[in-house]
Design an enzyme around this catalytic site. Structure first.
Site, PDB file in Angstrom:
ATOM      1  N   ASP A 289       0.766  -1.069  -0.360  1.00  0.00           N
ATOM      2  CA  ASP A 289       0.148   0.341   0.288  1.00  0.00           C
ATOM      3  C   ASP A 289       0.670   1.285   0.250  1.00  0.00           C
ATOM      4  O   ASP A 289       2.552   1.352   0.085  1.00  0.00           O
ATOM      5  CB  ASP A 289      -0.974  -0.252   1.511  1.00  0.00           C
ATOM      6  CG  ASP A 289      -2.356   0.757   1.012  1.00  0.00           C
ATOM      7  OD1 ASP A 289      -2.165   1.815   0.766  1.00  0.00           O
ATOM      8  OD2 ASP A 289      -4.025   0.088   0.590  1.00  0.00           O
ATOM      9  N   ASP A 290       0.259   2.386   0.464  1.00  0.00           N
ATOM     10  CA  ASP A 290       0.681   3.806   0.188  1.00  0.00           C
ATOM     11  C   ASP A 290       2.690   3.214   1.018  1.00  0.00           C
ATOM     12  O   ASP A 290       2.880   2.961   1.808  1.00  0.00           O
ATOM     13  CB  ASP A 290      -0.303   4.339   1.430  1.00  0.00           C
ATOM     14  CG  ASP A 290       0.467   5.560   1.263  1.00  0.00           C
ATOM     15  OD1 ASP A 290       1.281   6.653   0.737  1.00  0.00           O
ATOM     16  OD2 ASP A 290      -0.485   6.488   1.739  1.00  0.00           O
TER      17      ASP A 290
ATOM     18  N   TRP B 122      -5.796   2.207  -6.819  1.00  0.00           N
ATOM     19  CA  TRP B 122      -5.992   3.828  -6.987  1.00  0.00           C
ATOM     20  C   TRP B 122      -6.740   4.594  -5.873  1.00  0.00           C
ATOM     21  O   TRP B 122      -8.156   4.255  -6.172  1.00  0.00           O
ATOM     22  CB  TRP B 122      -6.729   3.186  -8.635  1.00  0.00           C
ATOM     23  CG  TRP B 122      -7.463   4.984  -9.019  1.00  0.00           C
ATOM     24  CD1 TRP B 122      -7.226   6.203  -8.567  1.00  0.00           C
ATOM     25  CD2 TRP B 122      -6.339   5.144 -10.439  1.00  0.00           C
ATOM     26  NE1 TRP B 122      -7.288   6.765  -9.518  1.00  0.00           N
ATOM     27  CE2 TRP B 122      -6.808   6.902 -11.195  1.00  0.00           C
ATOM     28  CE3 TRP B 122      -5.751   4.503 -11.515  1.00  0.00           C
ATOM     29  CZ2 TRP B 122      -6.212   7.213 -12.429  1.00  0.00           C
ATOM     30  CZ3 TRP B 122      -5.731   4.841 -12.466  1.00  0.00           C
ATOM     31  CH2 TRP B 122      -5.842   6.028 -12.812  1.00  0.00           C
TER      32      TRP B 122
ATOM     33  N   ASN C  33      -7.898  10.754  -1.631  1.00  0.00           N
ATOM     34  CA  ASN C  33      -7.669  10.664  -0.157  1.00  0.00           C
ATOM     35  C   ASN C  33      -8.320  12.348   0.107  1.00  0.00           C
ATOM     36  O   ASN C  33      -8.082  12.976   1.445  1.00  0.00           O
ATOM     37  CB  ASN C  33      -6.355  10.508   0.209  1.00  0.00           C
ATOM     38  CG  ASN C  33      -6.535   8.626   0.588  1.00  0.00           C
ATOM     39  OD1 ASN C  33      -7.428   8.454   0.856  1.00  0.00           O
ATOM     40  ND2 ASN C  33      -5.196   8.141   0.558  1.00  0.00           N
TER      41      ASN C  33
ATOM     42  N   SER D 190     -11.554   5.385  -3.129  1.00  0.00           N
ATOM     43  CA  SER D 190     -10.803   6.712  -2.147  1.00  0.00           C
ATOM     44  C   SER D 190     -11.380   7.714  -0.648  1.00  0.00           C
ATOM     45  O   SER D 190     -12.215   7.188  -0.097  1.00  0.00           O
ATOM     46  CB  SER D 190     -11.882   7.605  -3.254  1.00  0.00           C
ATOM     47  OG  SER D 190     -11.981   8.914  -2.605  1.00  0.00           O
ATOM     48  N   GLY D 191     -10.484   6.836   0.497  1.00  0.00           N
ATOM     49  CA  GLY D 191     -10.087   6.858   1.524  1.00  0.00           C
ATOM     50  C   GLY D 191     -11.785   6.183   2.320  1.00  0.00           C
ATOM     51  O   GLY D 191     -12.729   6.149   2.137  1.00  0.00           O
TER      52      GLY D 191
ATOM     53  N   ASP E 150     -18.765   4.302  -6.972  1.00  0.00           N
ATOM     54  CA  ASP E 150     -20.641   4.291  -8.194  1.00  0.00           C
ATOM     55  C   ASP E 150     -19.788   3.249  -9.138  1.00  0.00           C
ATOM     56  O   ASP E 150     -18.928   3.171  -9.316  1.00  0.00           O
ATOM     57  CB  ASP E 150     -19.813   6.044  -8.213  1.00  0.00           C
ATOM     58  CG  ASP E 150     -18.540   5.875  -8.593  1.00  0.00           C
ATOM     59  OD1 ASP E 150     -18.741   5.722  -9.623  1.00  0.00           O
ATOM     60  OD2 ASP E 150     -18.529   6.898  -8.475  1.00  0.00           O
TER      61      ASP E 150
ATOM     62  N   ASP F  42     -13.003   2.452   4.337  1.00  0.00           N
ATOM     63  CA  ASP F  42     -11.140   2.410   5.410  1.00  0.00           C
ATOM     64  C   ASP F  42     -11.897   1.514   7.186  1.00  0.00           C
ATOM     65  O   ASP F  42     -10.302   1.574   7.563  1.00  0.00           O
ATOM     66  CB  ASP F  42     -10.776   3.572   5.623  1.00  0.00           C
ATOM     67  CG  ASP F  42     -10.131   4.091   4.783  1.00  0.00           C
ATOM     68  OD1 ASP F  42      -9.301   3.314   4.290  1.00  0.00           O
ATOM     69  OD2 ASP F  42      -9.401   4.949   4.505  1.00  0.00           O
TER      70      ASP F  42
ATOM     71  N   GLU G  94      -4.865 -19.039  15.119  1.00  0.00           N
ATOM     72  CA  GLU G  94      -5.588 -18.087  14.150  1.00  0.00           C
ATOM     73  C   GLU G  94      -5.075 -17.946  12.509  1.00  0.00           C
ATOM     74  O   GLU G  94      -5.356 -17.640  11.699  1.00  0.00           O
ATOM     75  CB  GLU G  94      -5.173 -16.170  14.683  1.00  0.00           C
ATOM     76  CG  GLU G  94      -6.439 -15.647  15.187  1.00  0.00           C
ATOM     77  CD  GLU G  94      -6.348 -14.493  16.769  1.00  0.00           C
ATOM     78  OE1 GLU G  94      -6.676 -13.495  16.749  1.00  0.00           O
ATOM     79  OE2 GLU G  94      -4.892 -14.634  16.244  1.00  0.00           O
TER      80      GLU G  94
END
Ligand code: GLA
Length: 733
Positions: A366-367, A477, A480, A525-526, A532, A546, A612
């Site tokens: 990720d980021d 994609w 944020n 998007s966050g 959509d 999130d 777990e």
């Protein structure tokens, strides 16, 4: 045949298997809406009522006939300047500065297959599956022409609506408002169902009666937003999940939008959906064209489950595209909640080793892998690997992950930029900012001006370099923040920027998916701030929220399911206490909840117990076993998790041979009452065997009284039950 034109009566009828949509050209050339609802034959023009209504003016051509008023008649494309004072779909500022525009019928075409829209996402279907009706309208004074586009997909009970507007006049005009679809009912009492929310708590359901005074849902954030989803459902007051008339309007668009529903002075309801008209003033030069994004319409008289299923099927198979449209998505482990921005190549590799041991199929970095990105106030815009941080080239890390038998994916936020980045230092004028004003910062980042081709090109080039260098099979994609300071330096017409931004975004997505057809793109998007139908055309899955807490997710996914298929819902098992709300839920509950989506993990397995870890192996096995049923089966909401103490949903295979029922206990209390889960949609007269217990149940009883959920101690337990049909029919005494 789905589309019929009666030349004599000038009536257009669109049929799907279970619905009919009808409109008529009136004697003055206006295109009036007649009917949308259950399938029927005949012409419904007897529905119009003509009377002399005070303060509802009459078109000049009507002469002395005071009973003819556009203020009363239902219409296909209401515009200002016709004497209709309800909310219009179209407002044009003409070359001479006037605002009038009144479209008259000019002609039509019926074509095989479903129309497409230049530069915009749209439902697609070939000649076997769909037809297109194009109706030409024109304002005789200005020459502004509109072609209304209707796509009819009979087997799906779907009708799409869009339009192309052409400036046939001699000078520039401005579109001040242009909405894509209008439903005008002459009667009926409706509730409007919409989906509101906030970051990490998206798509809560609100159901309110339609009354006098508009109910408006809108986004002015540049993206479709966490706050309101671009989906409207109009339901008869008595409509439930299982019965009653209801209509869906879903906007295939990812930017600012507006949906309006209002009852007029004669108790007629109008619903509009399309582009937002705020900060919108779109120039169209003489001879120029503008296409309105599409709205997908559906109707069901069998309640909300069936309405949602219509949208699910259409979006899953005729809106989503690409290699991953129909196949099970790889089970992934995303690094975000495992290590946030604090990692190096080796720690990611170690995460990969642990993921591979557990049967996970893809590792997503990720980021934080690019630019100078050690915290979230720098680096966005610099899409080259931070080799110093990683300790190795990104392609090298990708290879090492692949050698573990895992696919490798990475995160981008292509539209965003930090002021502390090389990109911003080189091109400070590439961001959306208003000269002379300090911009609004959000997460300490600004937004690139994607209405400008050179900006989009630059990001495309940077992304291609990364995607060409290593074996990257997945891209997340992200976006944020909300847009602000929407000023572009290269145009005089700031009223076009918000829409051109979205067109720039779509063009970049289109180029990338065309160049990398094997990459799985996931929107984000966050979390679910741009969940959509527009994005689904490019990214077959979207990170739903999130918020990865299983209990909140049951509710978020419930709301999402009204408009979007489970195959589109990014959903992961994360650690406890949950990072968004601190709640502790059982591992099994998190697994069952995440299986109502594209399944994955968002945690560091190093921190898990042996038990777990074993649960992960089992969950992945279960998910793979049920994936086809989950992705392609009929989805039923069995409870309302906002009002009931259990959240439950069912997947039913198309042939009725298999059922997967999932239930999450949202509350426990002393001396617990029993919750009975009533199944839905099963064929009558059948027997099903639950696969873990071997117990046999009759389908009719499962639907009538249901199955009692166990009464157990402990919070947030969850149950997953898999049933297989064992006899096709039995004698019922
Ligand atoms: C957003 C996403 C998260 C994560 C972070 C990274 O919030 O929704 O999943 O990717 O950005 O900054």
């Amino acid at each position: 045949m789905g589309i019929i034109f009666d030349e004599k009566e000038k009536v257009f009828t669109l049929h799907t298997v279970n619905t009919t949509y009808q409109m008529k050209v009136d004697p003055y050339g206006f295109l009036l809406h007649l009917y949308y609802g259950r399938r029927t034959e005949g012409c419904m023009d007897y529905l119009f009522h003509y009377a002399d209504r005070g303060f509802s003016g009459n078109p000049y051509e009507a002469g002395a006939d005071r009973t003819y008023s556009m203020d009363v008649l239902p219409q296909e494309l209401p515009s200002n300047g016709t004497g209709d004072y309800r909310s219009p779909a179209v407002i044009v500022e003409n070359t001479d500065g006037s605002y009038g525009c009144a479209f008259r019928y000019r002609g039509y075409r019926i074509l095989d297959g479903k129309y497409g829209l230049p530069g915009l996402p749209a439902v697609y279907a070939g000649g076997e599956e769909a037809q297109t009706l194009e109706i030409d309208l024109e304002d005789p004074v200005t020459g502004v022409a509109v072609t209304l586009l209707y796509g009819v997909l009979p087997e799906f009970d779907i009708i799409t609506r869009s339009l192309g507007l052409k400036n046939g006049g001699k000078g520039r005009i401005y579109l001040k408002k242009l909405q894509s679809a209008c439903l005008d009912w002459v009667g009926g009492e409706f509730d409007v169902i919409s989906f509101y929310g906030r970051h990490a708590m998206e798509r809560n359901l609100q159901r309110l009666p339609v009354g006098h005074g508009a109910q408006v849902i809108t986004s002015r954030r540049g993206a479709s937003s966490h706050q309101y989803n671009p989906l409207l459902i109009l339901a008869e007051r008595t409509a439930t999940e299982d019965a009653g008339s209801c209509y869906a309007m879903s906007f295939v668009y990812s930017g600012c939008f507006k949906g309006e529903v209002e009852m007029d002075q004669f108790n007629q309801t109008r619903a509009l959906l399309g582009l937002s008209d705020e900060q919108f003033s779109y120039p169209v030069e003489a001879g120029g064209e503008f296409y309105a994004p599409e709205v997908v319409l559906s109707y069901s008289r069998k309640g909300l489950s069936s309405l949602s299923q219509n949208l699910h099927r259409c979006f899953r198979t005729h809106l989503c595209r690409g290699k991953y449209r129909d196949v099970r998505r790889p089970v992934l482990l995303n690094s975000w909640e495992a290590s946030y921005l604090d990692f190096d190549g080796e720690s990611i590799y170690q995460l990969g080793i642990r993921a591979a041991e557990l049967g996970i199929e893809m590792l997503v970095l990720d980021d934080g892998w690019f630019g100078k990105r050690d915290n979230d106030n720098s680096g966005l815009g610099d899409w080259y690997a931070n080799e110093e941080k990683l300790g190795e080239p990104l392609e090298h890390l990708a290879r090492r992950i692949n050698d573990l038998g895992l696919k490798f994916g990475i995160w981008f936020e292509p539209e965003a930029v930090n002021e502390d980045s090389d990109l911003y230092r080189e091109h400070p004028d590439w961001v959306l900012t208003i000269p002379g004003r300090k911009p609004i910062r959000a997460r300490e980042q600004l937004v690139l001006d994607f209405s400008r081709a050179e900006v989009v090109d630059h990001i495309y080039d940077q992304m291609c370099k990364i995607l060409d260098a290593g074996n990257i099979e997945y891209v997340k994609w992200d976006m944020n923040r909300s847009l602000s300071d929407c000023f572009s330096r290269t145009t005089q017409d700031q009223g076009r920027v918000l829409h051109d931004y979205v067109l720039g975004l779509y063009s970049l997505l289109e180029r990338l998916i065309a160049r990398y057809p094997d990459i799985l793109f996931e929107g984000c998007s966050g979390g679910g701030g741009r969940f959509d139908a527009g994005m689904l055309y490019y990214t077959p899955q979207i990170w739903c929220s999130d918020n990865s807490d299983a209990i909140d997710r049951v509710r978020i996914q419930y709301g999402t399911s009204f408009g979007y298929p489970v195959s589109a819902v990014g959903s992961h098992v994360s650690a406890v206490p949950n990072h968004q709300n601190g709640r502790v839920t059982p591992f099994e509950t998190r697994g069952i909840t995440a299986m109502a989506g594209t399944f994955g993990y968002e945690l560091d397995p190093k921190k898990l117990s042996a038990e777990e870890k074993e649960a992960i192996r089992e969950q992945i096995g279960d998910y793979k076993r049920y994936a086809d049923l989950i992705q392609n089966g009929l989805y039923f909401r069995l409870t309302d998790p906002f009002r009931q103490e259990v959240g439950a949903w069912e997947f039913l295979s198309g042939d009725g041979s298999e059922i997967l029922v999932n239930a999450v206990m949202l509350a426990v209390h002393g001396n617990m009452t029993v919750n009975y889960l009533r199944f839905k949609g099963l064929p009558g007269g059948c027997m099903y065997q639950e696969q873990k217990t071997g117990k046999i149940y009759a389908s009719d009883a499962l639907m009538e009284t249901g199955l009692p959920l166990p009464v157990e101690m402990g919070e947030y337990r969850a149950y997953q039950m898999h049933f297989i049909k064992i006899h096709s029919s039995i004698e019922i005494e």
